[in-house]
Scaffold this motif. Sequence first.
Motif, PDB file in Angstrom:
ATOM      1  N   GLU A   1      36.730  28.771  33.062  1.00  0.00           N
ATOM      2  CA  GLU A   1      37.614  29.934  33.028  1.00  0.00           C
ATOM      3  C   GLU A   1      36.815  31.226  32.945  1.00  0.00           C
ATOM      4  O   GLU A   1      37.154  32.223  33.576  1.00  0.00           O
ATOM      5  N   PHE A   2      35.720  31.211  32.184  1.00  0.00           N
ATOM      6  CA  PHE A   2      34.865  32.389  32.086  1.00  0.00           C
ATOM      7  C   PHE A   2      34.247  32.740  33.442  1.00  0.00           C
ATOM      8  O   PHE A   2      34.117  33.914  33.790  1.00  0.00           O
ATOM      9  N   LEU A   3      33.885  31.701  34.212  1.00  0.00           N
ATOM     10  CA  LEU A   3      33.302  31.935  35.534  1.00  0.00           C
ATOM     11  C   LEU A   3      34.334  32.389  36.557  1.00  0.00           C
ATOM     12  O   LEU A   3      33.975  32.937  37.593  1.00  0.00           O
ATOM     13  N   GLY A   4      35.627  32.158  36.281  1.00  0.00           N
ATOM     14  CA  GLY A   4      36.667  32.616  37.183  1.00  0.00           C
ATOM     15  C   GLY A   4      37.456  31.509  37.841  1.00  0.00           C
ATOM     16  O   GLY A   4      38.311  31.774  38.685  1.00  0.00           O
ATOM     17  N   PHE A   5      37.193  30.254  37.485  1.00  0.00           N
ATOM     18  CA  PHE A   5      37.944  29.128  38.030  1.00  0.00           C
ATOM     19  C   PHE A   5      39.079  28.821  37.058  1.00  0.00           C
ATOM     20  O   PHE A   5      38.925  28.062  36.117  1.00  0.00           O
ATOM     21  N   THR A   6      40.247  29.456  37.286  1.00  0.00           N
ATOM     22  CA  THR A   6      41.366  29.332  36.345  1.00  0.00           C
ATOM     23  C   THR A   6      42.453  28.426  36.921  1.00  0.00           C
ATOM     24  O   THR A   6      42.390  28.017  38.083  1.00  0.00           O
ATOM     25  N   LYS A   7      43.472  28.149  36.100  1.00  0.00           N
ATOM     26  CA  LYS A   7      44.578  27.300  36.538  1.00  0.00           C
ATOM     27  C   LYS A   7      45.401  27.956  37.632  1.00  0.00           C
ATOM     28  O   LYS A   7      46.012  27.276  38.449  1.00  0.00           O
ATOM     29  N   SER A   8      45.416  29.275  37.655  1.00  0.00           N
ATOM     30  CA  SER A   8      46.203  29.982  38.672  1.00  0.00           C
ATOM     31  C   SER A   8      45.392  30.318  39.923  1.00  0.00           C
ATOM     32  O   SER A   8      45.905  30.929  40.841  1.00  0.00           O
TER      33      SER A   8
ATOM     34  N   ILE B   1      41.315  31.396  41.735  1.00  0.00           N
ATOM     35  CA  ILE B   1      40.048  32.091  41.500  1.00  0.00           C
ATOM     36  C   ILE B   1      40.341  33.542  41.137  1.00  0.00           C
ATOM     37  O   ILE B   1      41.081  34.231  41.827  1.00  0.00           O
ATOM     38  N   THR B   2      39.747  34.003  40.050  1.00  0.00           N
ATOM     39  CA  THR B   2      39.944  35.361  39.562  1.00  0.00           C
ATOM     40  C   THR B   2      39.162  36.349  40.424  1.00  0.00           C
ATOM     41  O   THR B   2      38.022  36.086  40.806  1.00  0.00           O
ATOM     42  N   ALA B   3      39.761  37.489  40.714  1.00  0.00           N
ATOM     43  CA  ALA B   3      39.109  38.521  41.523  1.00  0.00           C
ATOM     44  C   ALA B   3      37.922  39.112  40.762  1.00  0.00           C
ATOM     45  O   ALA B   3      37.935  39.236  39.540  1.00  0.00           O
ATOM     46  N   LYS B   4      36.887  39.464  41.492  1.00  0.00           N
ATOM     47  CA  LYS B   4      35.675  40.097  40.974  1.00  0.00           C
ATOM     48  C   LYS B   4      35.015  39.281  39.862  1.00  0.00           C
ATOM     49  O   LYS B   4      34.549  39.816  38.869  1.00  0.00           O
ATOM     50  N   SER B   5      34.979  37.977  40.058  1.00  0.00           N
ATOM     51  CA  SER B   5      34.319  37.089  39.095  1.00  0.00           C
ATOM     52  C   SER B   5      33.187  36.352  39.808  1.00  0.00           C
ATOM     53  O   SER B   5      32.982  36.504  41.017  1.00  0.00           O
ATOM     54  N   VAL B   6      32.460  35.571  39.051  1.00  0.00           N
ATOM     55  CA  VAL B   6      31.394  34.753  39.636  1.00  0.00           C
ATOM     56  C   VAL B   6      31.993  33.805  40.669  1.00  0.00           C
ATOM     57  O   VAL B   6      31.412  33.573  41.734  1.00  0.00           O
ATOM     58  N   ALA B   7      33.168  33.266  40.358  1.00  0.00           N
ATOM     59  CA  ALA B   7      33.826  32.331  41.276  1.00  0.00           C
ATOM     60  C   ALA B   7      34.161  33.004  42.607  1.00  0.00           C
ATOM     61  O   ALA B   7      33.981  32.404  43.668  1.00  0.00           O
ATOM     62  N   SER B   8      34.636  34.237  42.561  1.00  0.00           N
ATOM     63  CA  SER B   8      34.973  34.923  43.814  1.00  0.00           C
ATOM     64  C   SER B   8      33.723  35.211  44.630  1.00  0.00           C
ATOM     65  O   SER B   8      33.749  35.123  45.859  1.00  0.00           O
ATOM     66  N   HIS B   9      32.636  35.546  43.975  1.00  0.00           N
ATOM     67  CA  HIS B   9      31.386  35.777  44.702  1.00  0.00           C
ATOM     68  C   HIS B   9      30.845  34.478  45.293  1.00  0.00           C
ATOM     69  O   HIS B   9      30.328  34.471  46.418  1.00  0.00           O
ATOM     70  N   LEU B  10      30.966  33.369  44.547  1.00  0.00           N
ATOM     71  CA  LEU B  10      30.555  32.073  45.087  1.00  0.00           C
ATOM     72  C   LEU B  10      31.410  31.694  46.293  1.00  0.00           C
ATOM     73  O   LEU B  10      30.901  31.177  47.295  1.00  0.00           O
ATOM     74  N   MET B  11      32.700  31.958  46.194  1.00  0.00           N
ATOM     75  CA  MET B  11      33.602  31.647  47.294  1.00  0.00           C
ATOM     76  C   MET B  11      33.255  32.483  48.531  1.00  0.00           C
ATOM     77  O   MET B  11      33.219  31.971  49.651  1.00  0.00           O
ATOM     78  N   LYS B  12      32.985  33.761  48.328  1.00  0.00           N
ATOM     79  CA  LYS B  12      32.624  34.648  49.434  1.00  0.00           C
ATOM     80  C   LYS B  12      31.318  34.195  50.084  1.00  0.00           C
ATOM     81  O   LYS B  12      31.208  34.114  51.309  1.00  0.00           O
ATOM     82  N   TRP B  13      30.346  33.861  49.269  1.00  0.00           N
ATOM     83  CA  TRP B  13      29.048  33.424  49.792  1.00  0.00           C
ATOM     84  C   TRP B  13      29.174  32.107  50.542  1.00  0.00           C
ATOM     85  O   TRP B  13      28.613  31.939  51.626  1.00  0.00           O
ATOM     86  N   THR B  14      29.938  31.168  49.979  1.00  0.00           N
ATOM     87  CA  THR B  14      30.131  29.874  50.631  1.00  0.00           C
ATOM     88  C   THR B  14      30.861  30.029  51.955  1.00  0.00           C
ATOM     89  O   THR B  14      30.504  29.399  52.948  1.00  0.00           O
ATOM     90  N   ALA B  15      31.881  30.875  51.976  1.00  0.00           N
ATOM     91  CA  ALA B  15      32.627  31.101  53.218  1.00  0.00           C
ATOM     92  C   ALA B  15      31.736  31.742  54.272  1.00  0.00           C
ATOM     93  O   ALA B  15      31.804  31.390  55.456  1.00  0.00           O
ATOM     94  N   THR B  16      30.896  32.667  53.864  1.00  0.00           N
ATOM     95  CA  THR B  16      29.980  33.314  54.805  1.00  0.00           C
ATOM     96  C   THR B  16      28.977  32.311  55.371  1.00  0.00           C
ATOM     97  O   THR B  16      28.721  32.291  56.573  1.00  0.00           O
ATOM     98  N   MET B  17      28.437  31.470  54.504  1.00  0.00           N
ATOM     99  CA  MET B  17      27.420  30.519  54.945  1.00  0.00           C
ATOM    100  C   MET B  17      27.990  29.386  55.795  1.00  0.00           C
ATOM    101  O   MET B  17      27.277  28.813  56.612  1.00  0.00           O
ATOM    102  N   SER B  18      29.274  29.065  55.599  1.00  0.00           N
ATOM    103  CA  SER B  18      29.851  27.958  56.360  1.00  0.00           C
ATOM    104  C   SER B  18      30.640  28.427  57.577  1.00  0.00           C
ATOM    105  O   SER B  18      31.313  27.636  58.212  1.00  0.00           O
TER     106      SER B  18
END
Length: 139
Positions: free
Chosen positions: A67-74, A76-93
């Motif tokens: 939850e702290f990283l941004g992976f919540t029940k609702s 991925i939280t905006a402007k969190s580590v999770a959103s940056h990981l998602m953006k990077w993964t989407a760019t790389m794939s």
Amino acid sequence: MWKRSFSFLAIYLLLSNELVASVEIDEKKILQLRETDEELGCSLWDAIPYILGGAGAAVAFGPSVLEFLGFTKSGITAKSVASHLMKWTATMSGGGVPAGGSVAKLQSLGATSSKSELGTLGAKLGYKFHEHFICKKKK
């Protein structure tokens, strides 16, 4: 989908058989390695505290860390580590987050907070920690 799974299984079995067939097994060498591992404290019995510690820590602290990283029940939280990981993964794939990838798996864990999955992941990490850091230092 089962055809794809079957083909992956078939390729895995072919490659693993090739690797096993290409390596000559020397029983004396294996016995010496086992004795050395037991003397150094690198047997499976010595790894059990790390496995249990990893599983316990993952179950206890995993949901709050996710939850702290941004992976919540609702989601991925905006402007969190999770959103940056998602953006990077989407760019790389090439534009999308791959199903079954690390971001998707972490999101699934964050959404469900499955204690069994977190425990399994923590146990694997505990074993790998013992294998790579404790046993390598002693050898």
